[in-house]
Write a protein that holds these residues in place. Structure first.
Motif, PDB file in Angstrom:
ATOM      1  N   ALA A 148       0.828  -1.208   0.000  1.00  0.00           N
ATOM      2  CA  ALA A 148       0.000   0.000   0.000  1.00  0.00           C
ATOM      3  C   ALA A 148       0.865   1.263   0.000  1.00  0.00           C
ATOM      4  CB  ALA A 148      -0.919  -0.003   1.221  1.00  0.00           C
ATOM      5  N   ARG A 149       1.918   1.246   0.792  1.00  0.00           N
ATOM      6  CA  ARG A 149       2.762   2.446   0.870  1.00  0.00           C
ATOM      7  C   ARG A 149       3.550   2.669  -0.410  1.00  0.00           C
ATOM      8  NH1 ARG A 149       2.055   7.084   2.146  1.00  0.00           N
ATOM      9  NH2 ARG A 149       3.912   8.287   2.608  1.00  0.00           N
ATOM     10  N   ARG A 150       4.066   1.596  -0.989  1.00  0.00           N
ATOM     11  CA  ARG A 150       4.826   1.754  -2.237  1.00  0.00           C
ATOM     12  C   ARG A 150       3.913   2.200  -3.380  1.00  0.00           C
ATOM     13  NH1 ARG A 150       9.367  -3.042  -1.572  1.00  0.00           N
ATOM     14  NH2 ARG A 150      10.977  -1.641  -0.747  1.00  0.00           N
ATOM     15  N   ALA A 151       2.671   1.771  -3.363  1.00  0.00           N
ATOM     16  CA  ALA A 151       1.728   2.231  -4.390  1.00  0.00           C
ATOM     17  C   ALA A 151       1.535   3.741  -4.295  1.00  0.00           C
ATOM     18  CB  ALA A 151       0.398   1.514  -4.238  1.00  0.00           C
ATOM     19  N   VAL A 152       1.509   4.263  -3.067  1.00  0.00           N
ATOM     20  CA  VAL A 152       1.358   5.709  -2.867  1.00  0.00           C
ATOM     21  C   VAL A 152       2.621   6.448  -3.290  1.00  0.00           C
ATOM     22  CG1 VAL A 152       1.093   7.521  -1.122  1.00  0.00           C
ATOM     23  CG2 VAL A 152      -0.357   5.484  -1.040  1.00  0.00           C
ATOM     24  N   ILE A 153       3.769   5.951  -2.879  1.00  0.00           N
ATOM     25  CA  ILE A 153       5.038   6.652  -3.119  1.00  0.00           C
ATOM     26  C   ILE A 153       5.500   6.528  -4.567  1.00  0.00           C
ATOM     27  CG2 ILE A 153       7.494   6.757  -2.501  1.00  0.00           C
ATOM     28  CD1 ILE A 153       6.683   5.638   0.251  1.00  0.00           C
ATOM     29  N   LEU A 154       5.445   5.292  -5.092  1.00  0.00           N
ATOM     30  CA  LEU A 154       6.060   4.998  -6.393  1.00  0.00           C
ATOM     31  C   LEU A 154       5.044   4.869  -7.526  1.00  0.00           C
ATOM     32  CD1 LEU A 154       8.570   2.257  -5.145  1.00  0.00           C
ATOM     33  CD2 LEU A 154       9.069   4.677  -5.568  1.00  0.00           C
ATOM     34  N   GLY A 155       3.793   4.604  -7.191  1.00  0.00           N
ATOM     35  CA  GLY A 155       2.779   4.348  -8.216  1.00  0.00           C
ATOM     36  C   GLY A 155       2.589   2.857  -8.436  1.00  0.00           C
ATOM     37  N   ASP A 156       1.416   2.483  -8.940  1.00  0.00           N
ATOM     38  CA  ASP A 156       1.075   1.073  -9.124  1.00  0.00           C
ATOM     39  C   ASP A 156       1.981   0.355 -10.115  1.00  0.00           C
ATOM     40  OD1 ASP A 156      -1.013   1.242  -7.339  1.00  0.00           O
ATOM     41  OD2 ASP A 156      -2.533   1.639  -8.878  1.00  0.00           O
TER      42      ASP A 156
ATOM     43  N   GLY B 182       3.320  -6.304  -4.244  1.00  0.00           N
ATOM     44  CA  GLY B 182       2.021  -6.936  -4.424  1.00  0.00           C
ATOM     45  C   GLY B 182       2.148  -8.435  -4.645  1.00  0.00           C
ATOM     46  N   ASN B 183       3.183  -8.829  -5.344  1.00  0.00           N
ATOM     47  CA  ASN B 183       3.454 -10.240  -5.583  1.00  0.00           C
ATOM     48  C   ASN B 183       3.685 -10.973  -4.259  1.00  0.00           C
ATOM     49  OD1 ASN B 183       3.936 -12.576  -7.037  1.00  0.00           O
ATOM     50  ND2 ASN B 183       6.057 -12.081  -7.482  1.00  0.00           N
ATOM     51  N   ASN B 184       4.366 -10.308  -3.319  1.00  0.00           N
ATOM     52  CA  ASN B 184       4.578 -10.902  -1.998  1.00  0.00           C
ATOM     53  C   ASN B 184       3.254 -11.117  -1.277  1.00  0.00           C
ATOM     54  OD1 ASN B 184       7.388 -10.935  -2.265  1.00  0.00           O
ATOM     55  ND2 ASN B 184       7.636  -8.916  -1.351  1.00  0.00           N
TER      56      ASN B 184
ATOM     57  N   ALA C 156      -6.606 -13.796  -3.610  1.00  0.00           N
ATOM     58  CA  ALA C 156      -5.398 -13.889  -4.431  1.00  0.00           C
ATOM     59  C   ALA C 156      -5.739 -13.757  -5.910  1.00  0.00           C
ATOM     60  CB  ALA C 156      -4.685 -15.211  -4.167  1.00  0.00           C
ATOM     61  N   LYS C 157      -6.797 -14.431  -6.335  1.00  0.00           N
ATOM     62  CA  LYS C 157      -7.208 -14.375  -7.746  1.00  0.00           C
ATOM     63  C   LYS C 157      -7.578 -12.955  -8.155  1.00  0.00           C
ATOM     64  CE  LYS C 157     -11.244 -16.080  -8.854  1.00  0.00           C
ATOM     65  NZ  LYS C 157     -12.328 -17.042  -9.155  1.00  0.00           N
ATOM     66  N   THR C 158      -8.344 -12.282  -7.321  1.00  0.00           N
ATOM     67  CA  THR C 158      -8.766 -10.916  -7.636  1.00  0.00           C
ATOM     68  C   THR C 158      -7.569  -9.976  -7.711  1.00  0.00           C
ATOM     69  OG1 THR C 158     -10.915 -11.269  -6.589  1.00  0.00           O
ATOM     70  CG2 THR C 158     -10.197  -8.991  -6.878  1.00  0.00           C
ATOM     71  N   LEU C 159      -6.660 -10.072  -6.748  1.00  0.00           N
ATOM     72  CA  LEU C 159      -5.478  -9.209  -6.732  1.00  0.00           C
ATOM     73  C   LEU C 159      -4.614  -9.440  -7.967  1.00  0.00           C
ATOM     74  CD1 LEU C 159      -3.533  -7.228  -5.295  1.00  0.00           C
ATOM     75  CD2 LEU C 159      -2.583  -9.204  -4.080  1.00  0.00           C
ATOM     76  N   LEU C 160      -4.386 -10.688  -8.301  1.00  0.00           N
ATOM     77  CA  LEU C 160      -3.510 -11.025  -9.429  1.00  0.00           C
ATOM     78  C   LEU C 160      -4.162 -10.709 -10.771  1.00  0.00           C
ATOM     79  CD1 LEU C 160      -2.290 -14.401  -7.949  1.00  0.00           C
ATOM     80  CD2 LEU C 160      -0.750 -12.540  -8.625  1.00  0.00           C
ATOM     81  N   ARG C 161      -5.411 -11.095 -10.918  1.00  0.00           N
ATOM     82  CA  ARG C 161      -6.102 -10.949 -12.211  1.00  0.00           C
ATOM     83  C   ARG C 161      -6.468  -9.500 -12.525  1.00  0.00           C
ATOM     84  NH1 ARG C 161     -11.676 -13.516 -11.896  1.00  0.00           N
ATOM     85  NH2 ARG C 161     -11.985 -11.540 -10.785  1.00  0.00           N
TER      86      ARG C 161
ATOM     87  N   LYS D   3      -5.472  -6.542 -10.780  1.00  0.00           N
ATOM     88  CA  LYS D   3      -4.552  -5.446 -10.483  1.00  0.00           C
ATOM     89  C   LYS D   3      -3.124  -5.737 -10.944  1.00  0.00           C
ATOM     90  CE  LYS D   3      -4.905  -2.790  -7.008  1.00  0.00           C
ATOM     91  NZ  LYS D   3      -4.880  -2.197  -5.643  1.00  0.00           N
ATOM     92  N   LEU D   4      -2.498  -6.734 -10.335  1.00  0.00           N
ATOM     93  CA  LEU D   4      -1.055  -6.903 -10.511  1.00  0.00           C
ATOM     94  C   LEU D   4      -0.656  -7.310 -11.924  1.00  0.00           C
ATOM     95  CD1 LEU D   4      -0.160  -8.714  -7.164  1.00  0.00           C
ATOM     96  CD2 LEU D   4       0.376  -6.355  -7.793  1.00  0.00           C
TER      97      LEU D   4
END
Length: 213
Positions: A90-98, A107-109, A123-128, A130-131
Motif C-alpha cells: 500500500a505504501r509503495r503504491a502511494v510513493i512509487l505508483g502502481d 504486491g506479488n509478496n 489472491a485471484k482478484t489481486l492477481l487478475r 490489479k497486478l
C-alpha cells in the motif's frame, strides 16, 4: 561478516546511520543464512525496524519491513507476514505508483502469502484485476516478475477446492503460456521453468480426473 559489522558500530549513538544499517545487516545475514537462523534473526529485524522508524527515511523503513515480513513468512507466521506485506504494498503504491517494479514486487509478496493460507479468491482478484495487467503493461510479458504473476494466478484458479471446469481451463491456458515463455527466457533447465512445468502437469491431472468423474 554481519557480526563484525555490528561490533564495529555498536558503540556509536543509537541515531547513527551506520549503527542502524549494521543492525539491519546482521539481521539480514541471519535471515539469509543457509543454516536457517530465523529465530535469531527475528528480534534483530524487529529492532532494526524500530530504529529505522525513529531515525531513517521511508525507503529504509520499507526495506526493514520487507526483511521482517520475509522472516515471519519463513517461520510460517503467515498471518503476521501478510499484515506487513500489505502495508508495504500500500505504501509503495502511494510513493512509487502502481506500475513501479518495486510496487508490483510488493504486491506479488502479498499474493504469495494469500496462496499459502489458501485465500484463493482474494489472491485471484489481486492477481487478475490489479497486478498482472499492470505488470504486463509496464514490465513486459516476458519479464520474470510478470511470468511469476501468471504462474500464481494459475495456482489461484486451479488450487481452489471448488474450482470450476472454466477455472481449470483458464489455469491451464495461463500455465501453458508461462511454461512457453519461461523455456524461452530462462531455459528449460531453470528451476522456475521446471516449477511451472510441474504445475502444468498437475492441472492436466485435475482435468483428466474431472473428465472421468
Amino acid at each position: 561478516l554481519g557480526w563484525a559489522c555490528w561490533k564495529t558500530y555498536l558503540g556509536r549513538p543509537e541515531s547513527n546511520g551506520f549503527r542502524c544499517m549494521a543492525l539491519g545487516a546482521l539481521g539480514e545475514a541471519l535471515l539469509r543464512n543457509p543454516t536457517s537462523r530465523l529465530e535469531e534473526a527475528l528480534p534483530l529485524l524487529e529492532a532494526s525496524l524500530a530504529l529505522r522508524r525513529r531515525y531513517c527515511d521511508e525507503t529504509a523503513i520499507l526495506v526493514a519491513q520487507n526483511n521482517l515480513a520475509t522472516c515471519l513468512g519463513q517461520l510460517e507466521r503467515h498471518d503476521e507476514a501478510l499484515v506487513v506485506f500489505r502495508a508495504i504494498y500500500a505504501r509503495r503504491a502511494v510513493i512509487l505508483g502502481d506500475s513501479h517494479d518495486r510496487t508490483i514486487s510488493s504486491g506479488n509478496n502479498v499474493a504469495a502469502v494469500l496462496l499459502k493460507i489458501h485465500q484463493w479468491d482474494e489472491a485471484k482478484t489481486l492477481l487478475r484485476d490489479k497486478l498482472r495487467p499492470v505488470a504486463r503493461r509496464s514490465l513486459g510479458r516476458d519479464d520474470d516478475t510478470c511470468l511469476g504473476l501468471g504462474h500464481r494466478l494459475a495456482q489461484a484458479l486451479y488450487g481452489h477446492p471448488f474450482a470450476t471446469l472454466e477455472d481449470l481451463d483458464q489455469g491451464m491456458s495461463l500455465m501453458q503460456d508461462t511454461v512457453q515463455r519461461r523455456r524461452r527466457v530462462l531455459g528449460p533447465a531453470h528451476p522456475r521453468t521446471r516449477g511451472s512445468e510441474l504445475a502444468l502437469s498437475q492441472i492436466r491431472e485435475l482435468l483428466e480426473r474431472r473428465a472421468h468423474s
